[in-house]
Write a protein that holds these residues in place. Sequence first.
Motif, PDB file in Angstrom:
ATOM      1  N   UNK A  65       3.274   6.667  -6.968  1.00  0.00           N
ATOM      2  CA  UNK A  65       2.633   5.722  -6.242  1.00  0.00           C
ATOM      3  C   UNK A  65       3.482   4.486  -5.984  1.00  0.00           C
ATOM      4  N   UNK A  66       2.807   3.682  -4.868  1.00  0.00           N
ATOM      5  CA  UNK A  66       3.479   2.480  -4.690  1.00  0.00           C
ATOM      6  C   UNK A  66       2.158   1.522  -5.037  1.00  0.00           C
ATOM      7  N   UNK A  67       2.237   0.697  -5.985  1.00  0.00           N
ATOM      8  CA  UNK A  67       1.039  -0.132  -6.485  1.00  0.00           C
ATOM      9  C   UNK A  67       1.411  -1.876  -6.345  1.00  0.00           C
ATOM     10  N   UNK A  68       0.481  -2.377  -6.036  1.00  0.00           N
ATOM     11  CA  UNK A  68       0.435  -3.926  -6.004  1.00  0.00           C
ATOM     12  C   UNK A  68      -0.969  -4.344  -6.252  1.00  0.00           C
ATOM     13  N   UNK A  69      -1.027  -5.721  -6.213  1.00  0.00           N
ATOM     14  CA  UNK A  69      -2.382  -6.725  -6.634  1.00  0.00           C
ATOM     15  C   UNK A  69      -2.293  -7.678  -5.530  1.00  0.00           C
ATOM     16  N   UNK A  70      -3.640  -8.256  -5.229  1.00  0.00           N
ATOM     17  CA  UNK A  70      -3.682  -9.247  -4.406  1.00  0.00           C
ATOM     18  C   UNK A  70      -5.149  -9.968  -4.977  1.00  0.00           C
ATOM     19  N   UNK A  71      -5.055 -11.510  -4.796  1.00  0.00           N
ATOM     20  CA  UNK A  71      -5.842 -12.353  -4.987  1.00  0.00           C
ATOM     21  C   UNK A  71      -6.672 -12.660  -3.617  1.00  0.00           C
ATOM     22  N   UNK A  72      -7.644 -12.681  -3.872  1.00  0.00           N
ATOM     23  CA  UNK A  72      -8.597 -12.837  -2.641  1.00  0.00           C
ATOM     24  C   UNK A  72      -9.601 -13.982  -2.939  1.00  0.00           C
ATOM     25  N   UNK A  73      -9.750 -14.704  -1.628  1.00  0.00           N
ATOM     26  CA  UNK A  73     -11.162 -15.449  -1.724  1.00  0.00           C
ATOM     27  C   UNK A  73     -12.156 -14.968  -0.780  1.00  0.00           C
TER      28      UNK A  73
END
Length: 185
Positions: A65-73
């Motif tokens: 897998x390629x994984x990442x995270x994001x912070x959202x508003x």
Amino acid sequence: MSSGMEASPQTTSQAYIALGSNMGDREQMLREALRLLQEHASIDVLRVSNVYETDPVGYTDQSSFLNMAAALETTLEPMPLLRAMLLIEQQLGRKRDVRFGPRTIDLDLLLYEDVRMEEDELILPHPRMMERAFVLVPLRDVLHPKHSLQEQASQAANRALQDGGEGIALWNTINWQDASAPSES
């Protein structure tokens, strides 16, 4: 639609999500998911993590897998945000054939402010995130420095990386701010 009265600003909340892909052009799938999140009228992508290549967990007879995270508003509450994420998965060809199986895109809502909830569709915080290096390492990249989970996530991510990496390696970075800036054409 002007009534002569000022509209009150909608309350925004911060949420953290995990993104993963192991089918097709994995990095492009992550970029497309971020683009669709950003294009949603009620979601703003604030920060994105590095991209990490990770070994599959659970059902292991599949590609990395390629994984990442994001912070959202967002102005969406947790359930509508989850539904918007599921719609984006569907738009990007996600099929739910095999539990933990291959997927074009996977979007998981990890945290939403300090909300704790347990519904059939959604449990917050995500119940298994603290057990998964492929979630914690990218999450550590985007968590606000003063977030209550920052130290715990950092310690768990550091342990995972020191203990042989749990099959996780830095893949690439996505320069989100540049990619999302309006063009001057």
